[in-house]
Enzyme design. Structure first.
Site, mmCIF file in Angstrom:
data_model
loop_
_atom_site.group_PDB
_atom_site.id
_atom_site.type_symbol
_atom_site.label_atom_id
_atom_site.label_comp_id
_atom_site.label_asym_id
_atom_site.label_seq_id
_atom_site.Cartn_x
_atom_site.Cartn_y
_atom_site.Cartn_z
ATOM 1 N N HIS A 117 8.970 6.582 8.657
ATOM 2 C CA HIS A 117 9.671 6.660 7.373
ATOM 3 C C HIS A 117 11.133 7.020 7.644
ATOM 4 C CE1 HIS A 117 6.420 6.668 4.136
ATOM 5 N NE2 HIS A 117 5.781 6.403 5.259
ATOM 6 N N ARG A 155 0.843 -1.196 0.000
ATOM 7 C CA ARG A 155 0.000 0.000 0.000
ATOM 8 C C ARG A 155 0.885 1.255 0.000
ATOM 9 N NH1 ARG A 155 -0.379 4.320 3.035
ATOM 10 N NH2 ARG A 155 -0.076 3.077 4.905
ATOM 11 N N ASP A 156 1.548 1.508 1.108
ATOM 12 C CA ASP A 156 2.379 2.713 1.221
ATOM 13 C C ASP A 156 3.511 2.691 0.189
ATOM 14 O OD1 ASP A 156 3.731 4.966 2.160
ATOM 15 O OD2 ASP A 156 3.401 4.455 4.248
ATOM 16 N N ASN A 196 9.572 3.985 3.657
ATOM 17 C CA ASN A 196 9.284 3.370 4.958
ATOM 18 C C ASN A 196 10.552 2.710 5.479
ATOM 19 O OD1 ASN A 196 6.132 3.233 5.449
ATOM 20 N ND2 ASN A 196 6.484 2.966 3.261
ATOM 21 N N CYS A 256 8.506 9.932 -0.478
ATOM 22 C CA CYS A 256 7.775 11.166 -0.282
ATOM 23 C C CYS A 256 7.943 12.000 -1.541
ATOM 24 C CB CYS A 256 8.350 11.886 0.936
ATOM 25 S SG CYS A 256 7.710 13.544 1.108
ATOM 26 N N HIS A 307 4.574 4.065 12.872
ATOM 27 C CA HIS A 307 4.788 3.980 11.428
ATOM 28 C C HIS A 307 5.840 5.033 11.087
ATOM 29 C CE1 HIS A 307 3.138 3.655 7.177
ATOM 30 N NE2 HIS A 307 3.697 4.838 7.121
HETATM 31 ZN ZN ZN Z 1 3.750 5.990 5.310
#
Ligand code: ZN
Length: 310
Positions: A212, A14-15, A252, A243, A210
């Site tokens: 990064h 997902r991310d 991540n 990002c 979570h």
């Molecule tokens: Zn994230």
């Protein structure tokens, strides 16, 4: 010297994939998921119920949910940003929803098109929808607070604001809270302080982190959160993700680096790290041209590394 059990969740599907320009076929996503589940990872963020035209990478969200329902032992969560997404997710049969809202007003507008208050009100609506799905089909609702440690648009985010937000989410009925360092702004002392103050607000509710690795501090931040009693962490194989405001920066925290950190500190993750490193090589083949990150893949496991007994 097993000290505690921790849970790691793979968020690369997902991310990670939201930053990958080529659409990854559903079959490849599922092959990755099955392979990583087989080597001990028990939780996955599998997709995002957002507009299919805005995010074509997740146009197969319904199929992903259906496929995961048939996988015993896999905790599959899906991301939603609003009631419409939650409705689609519930219709598809999703049992674990992650509702993400931003602590930063500017990020909230940019990411979800409304302010934090409106996002909070909509969370109340999502709670009702999830509960109406019935006691025979309980839905786990996690609330993720994005930009909890800082925001590319606004800079620093007031920790008081984040704590109040967490308290409101808990009151509204969240089953779990996650604090996300969406753009890699956090440092360990800040992580320690924010997790501590959020914990005071939400009592015994599960709390996850979570992080990064945009600025290289993700693992240090994990240790700070561990010291505050946090036992649930997100990560992505190969450090996928990123990002849009920091080109070239890592995404991540890499799953393999996180598992190495945890296992070497005495936490049992149940993950077969050597096999995970092999899978990472497969990932490079599935996602050609995508930068992967992570120290353990470069350096290898040190001699004498021993996996913790689960
Ligand atoms: Zn994230």
């Amino acid at each position: 010297m097993t000290r505690a059990k921790v849970q790691v969740r793979e968020v690369g599907l997902r991310d990670g994939l939201q930053m990958v320009p080529d659409i990854v076929p559903t079959e490849v996503k599922l092959e990755w998921l099955r392979a990583e589940a087989a080597l001990g990872v028990g939780a996955f963020d599998i997709t995002s119920f957002v507009s299919k035209s805005r995010m074509p990478q997740f146009a197969d969200a319904e199929e992903m949910v259906q496929a995961c329902l048939a996988m015993p032992g896999v905790q599959a969560s899906v991301l939603t940003l609003n009631a419409r997404g939650a409705e689609r997710a519930l219709e598809a049969g999703a049992r674990r929803l992650v509702y993400v809202l931003s602590a930063s007003a500017a990020h909230s507008q940019g990411n979800a098109g409304r302010d934090t208050e409106a996002a909070l009100a909509e969370f109340g609506q999502v709670v009702r929808m999830a509960r109406e799905a019935g006691p025979s089909r309980p839905v786990h609702l996690e609330a993720g607070i994005a930009t909890a440690f800082g925001c590319t648009l606004e800079g620093p985010v007031d920790p008081e604001r984040v704590s109040r937000l967490a308290a409101r989410l808990a009151e509204l009925g969240a089953d779990e809270i996650m604090l996300a360092d969406t753009v890699g702004y956090a440092q360990p002392r800040q992580v320690q302080a924010l997790f501590r103050s959020v914990r005071r607000q939400i009592g015994a509710l599960p709390l996850g982190g979570h992080f990064h690795d945009t600025r290289g501090l993700a693992l240090a931040n994990v240790v700070a959160a561990l010291d505050e009693g946090v036992t649930k962490f997100d990560a992505a194989l190969g450090g996928l993700g990123g990002c849009p405001f920091a080109p070239g920066a890592s995404g991540n925290v890499a799953m393999e680096d996180l598992v190495y950190l945890l296992e070497s500190m005495g936490y049992a993750t149940r993950v077969d790290l050597a096999a995970l490193l092999e899978l990472r090589q497969g990932l490079a083949a599935w996602l050609p041209g995508v930068d992967l990150h992570g120290a353990i893949a470069r350096a290898g496991l040190p001699k004498g590394f021993v996996r913790q007994a689960a």
